[in-house]
Motif scaffolding. Structure first.
Motif, PDB file in Angstrom:
ATOM      1  N   GLY A  45       0.825  -1.210   0.000  1.00  0.00           N
ATOM      2  CA  GLY A  45       0.000   0.000   0.000  1.00  0.00           C
ATOM      3  C   GLY A  45       0.856   1.254   0.000  1.00  0.00           C
ATOM      4  N   TYR A  46       2.001   1.178  -0.636  1.00  0.00           N
ATOM      5  CA  TYR A  46       2.949   2.286  -0.758  1.00  0.00           C
ATOM      6  C   TYR A  46       3.481   2.749   0.599  1.00  0.00           C
ATOM      7  CZ  TYR A  46       1.768   2.063  -5.602  1.00  0.00           C
ATOM      8  OH  TYR A  46       1.591   1.604  -6.876  1.00  0.00           O
ATOM      9  N   GLU A  47       3.637   1.796   1.506  1.00  0.00           N
ATOM     10  CA  GLU A  47       4.251   2.060   2.810  1.00  0.00           C
ATOM     11  C   GLU A  47       5.749   1.785   2.655  1.00  0.00           C
ATOM     12  OE1 GLU A  47       5.003   3.263   6.330  1.00  0.00           O
ATOM     13  OE2 GLU A  47       2.927   3.303   5.641  1.00  0.00           O
ATOM     14  N   SER A  48       6.531   2.831   2.503  1.00  0.00           N
ATOM     15  CA  SER A  48       7.956   2.667   2.193  1.00  0.00           C
ATOM     16  C   SER A  48       8.736   1.974   3.312  1.00  0.00           C
ATOM     17  CB  SER A  48       8.597   4.011   1.872  1.00  0.00           C
ATOM     18  OG  SER A  48       8.521   4.862   2.994  1.00  0.00           O
ATOM     19  N   GLY A  49       8.300   2.116   4.541  1.00  0.00           N
ATOM     20  CA  GLY A  49       8.995   1.483   5.655  1.00  0.00           C
ATOM     21  C   GLY A  49       9.023  -0.031   5.551  1.00  0.00           C
ATOM     22  N   ALA A  50       8.012  -0.600   4.910  1.00  0.00           N
ATOM     23  CA  ALA A  50       7.948  -2.050   4.755  1.00  0.00           C
ATOM     24  C   ALA A  50       8.919  -2.555   3.691  1.00  0.00           C
ATOM     25  CB  ALA A  50       6.524  -2.462   4.375  1.00  0.00           C
ATOM     26  N   CYS A  51       9.493  -1.649   2.916  1.00  0.00           N
ATOM     27  CA  CYS A  51      10.342  -2.043   1.784  1.00  0.00           C
ATOM     28  C   CYS A  51      11.773  -1.544   1.923  1.00  0.00           C
ATOM     29  CB  CYS A  51       9.728  -1.504   0.495  1.00  0.00           C
ATOM     30  SG  CYS A  51       8.025  -2.030   0.244  1.00  0.00           S
ATOM     31  N   ARG A  52      12.199  -1.266   3.136  1.00  0.00           N
ATOM     32  CA  ARG A  52      13.526  -0.685   3.340  1.00  0.00           C
ATOM     33  C   ARG A  52      14.653  -1.620   2.922  1.00  0.00           C
ATOM     34  NH1 ARG A  52      14.699   0.836   8.591  1.00  0.00           N
ATOM     35  NH2 ARG A  52      16.262   2.228   7.760  1.00  0.00           N
ATOM     36  N   GLN A  53      14.507  -2.933   3.117  1.00  0.00           N
ATOM     37  CA  GLN A  53      15.546  -3.876   2.685  1.00  0.00           C
ATOM     38  C   GLN A  53      15.739  -3.780   1.178  1.00  0.00           C
ATOM     39  OE1 GLN A  53      17.643  -5.900   4.135  1.00  0.00           O
ATOM     40  NE2 GLN A  53      16.910  -6.147   6.219  1.00  0.00           N
TER      41      GLN A  53
END
Length: 105
Positions: A45-53
């Motif tokens: 849902g375009y939550e950048s924190g979930a994709c930091r890796q």
């Protein structure tokens, strides 16, 4: 009402970015990393924190790749992104997690 510009005001003077240029990846050397990052964003849902890796992996790819014509002299090669410690790019916590996960010798 006057629409004339106020010429006595200071004009805007552009300056280069603090970290230098961020060249386009014309040859798609890091496109797989970018696509994994974008897919993660869509799924979260375009939550950048979930994709930091994945963001960290993409930036690392850009720092590792060389590009013709962006070095300091003729024929030299520069990076798609200047080398910068990942800690300074906001990934210190992820790097600390990796080092804690490695077994001690």
């Amino acid at each position: 009402m006057s629409t004339a510009m106020n010429f006595s005001a200071k004009s805007f003077k552009p300056r280069p970015p603090d970290k230098g240029a961020f060249p386009l990846d014309h040859f798609g050397e890091c496109s797989a990393f970018k696509e994994r990052f974008m897919e993660c964003l869509r799924h979260s849902g375009y939550e950048s924190g979930a994709c930091r890796q994945r963001a960290m992996a993409y930036l690392q790819c850009r720092m590792d790749r060389r590009v013709a014509g962006t070095g300091t002299g003729p024929g030299q090669r520069g990076q798609l992104m200047a080398n910068e410690p990942l800690e300074k790019l906001g990934f210190k916590d992820l790097i600390d997690e990796k080092s804690e996960a490695k077994p001690e010798k």
